[in-house]
Design a protein around this motif. Structure first.
Motif: not given
Length: 394
Positions: A54, A60, A66
């Protein structure tokens, strides 16, 4: 940014929000907001398996998780602004802790929701193509031959209809099958590649629903998909079935499709997808185009016409009659059909060429090219017209 990854995750993220209690329209809005946020904070990644980071630098590791977390928070933000305090507090209490998304694939359940009995079949198909298939409203409108504004209204009304439906109330299996087949065909056309996804979802449906038409649809998809590599030449131009290199057909998919079809037919509950699969199996079974059993294919088209009463089926039957009984018989069958049918001119051109009337065939190929639904088909028909005009000028 890997847009293919985002597109593949969108249906399951949407389904998770609906399962948690978000109404359909609000869930889709929240997912779209999460996608915008993902485009903003995720860097470009060379492949779905790459480790994303990110904008804060944190890895991530679970893109789906997410998206679910961000979309749910977007939904809660919107809910806080629009709903009563008690409902607002209940939703906050229900918010799951951030973490990996559930491994279960809810995409198929989303198909059932979009095929809810309260929707007309046309609305169910349109909503599924938009929410699950990821097609634009314009693409769906073109498929239905209606103005884009009309399709946008249809999809909006469908969203409102299913917004209050609980996620554990499935729709009609027959409608789901039609949806899956439309998604497969859209993917197969090359405009949006959804064929593999349609096959995956149909396999999952076949594992959950013991129905011969589900098996028939899966068989049909596999038999068509088996020819995919041979359908285009290296320059991207279309290769007609009769001219395809059958050595490039996927024999594994053909064998699986035939096995599924035989098991479905043995149950003696014939449906339209089984009949279509039987026609595809006869094409796949022929070592060469000249050895195709057109007589049997005509018989299967007769069954299919009885089941569907579709003018498109009768148009395809006219081609088969022309192969089995000669072009004059095919043209006679064609005279009973509306000339405004899609691909009517192309079929007429082919049969007139088979009958030796090159002038009429060339004119009809050119006419069909002007009405072609995509560039590849238009180029193919234009070349056919040019080929016949060249032969006539010699």
């Amino acid at each position: 940014m890997d847009t293919a990854l985002l597109r593949s995750l969108t249906p399951s993220v949407l389904a998770i929000l609906v399962r948690r209690g978000a109404d359909f329209a609000a869930a889709e809005d929240a997912v779209q907001d999460a996608l915008v946020e993902a485009v903003r904070v995720w860097p470009a990644a060379p492949s779905p398996s790459s480790r994303l980071r990110s904008s804060s630098g944190d890895p991530v590791r679970d893109p789906k998780g997410w998206l679910v977390t961000v979309a749910w928070r977007k939904f809660l933000d919107a809910t806080r602004a629009d709903t009563a305090r008690r409902r607002r507090e209940d939703l906050v209490d229900e918010e799951p802790a951030p973490g990996p998304a559930p491994a279960v694939d809810d995409t198929l359940q989303l198909y059932f929701l979009c095929a809810h009995p309260s929707l007309t079949p046309a609305s169910a198909v349109a909503l599924t193509l938009r929410a699950v298939g990821g097609l634009t409203t314009r693409q769906i409108a073109l498929a239905y031959l209606v103005p884009e504004a009309t399709m946008a209204q249809r999809i909006s009304r469908a969203k409102c209809t299913v917004s209050s439906v609980r996620f554990d109330q499935p729709g009609d299996v027959a409608t789901v099958l039609r949806v899956l087949y439309l998604v497969f065909n859209e993917g197969y056309s090359g405009d949006v590649d959804l064929a593999a996804e349609a096959i995956r979802l149909t396999r999952q449906l076949a594992a959950q629903v013991d129905h011969p038409e589900v098996a028939g649809l899966l068989a049909l998809m596999l038999l068509h998909h088996a020819r995919r590599a041979a359908r285009t030449s290296p320059d991207g131009s279309l290769v007609p079935l009769a001219e395809q290199d059958r050595g490039r057909w996927d024999t594994g998919l053909i064998a699986e499709g035939v096995e599924l079809l035989q098991a479905a037919l043995a149950r003696d509950r014939l449906g339209e997808f089984q009949a279509q699969a039987a026609i595809a199996a006869l094409h796949a079974d022929a070592p060469t185009a000249e050895e195709t059993d057109w007589v049997q294919i005509v018989e299967w088209y007769d069954e299919l016409a009885r089941l569907t009463d579709s003018p498109v089926v009768r148009l395809n039957r006219a081609v088969a009659v022309g192969e089995a009984d000669g072009p004059c018989a095919g043209l006679a069958a064609l005279t009973t059909l509306d000339a405004s049918l899609p691909r009517h001119a192309a079929v007429a051109a082919y049969l007139h060429e088979r009958d030796g009337d090159l002038a009429t065939a060339a004119r009809l190929y050119a006419e069909a090219a002007q009405k072609a639904p995509n560039l590849a088909e238009r180029d193919h028909l234009t070349r056919q017209a040019a080929r016949l005009n060249s032969r006539r000028s010699r």
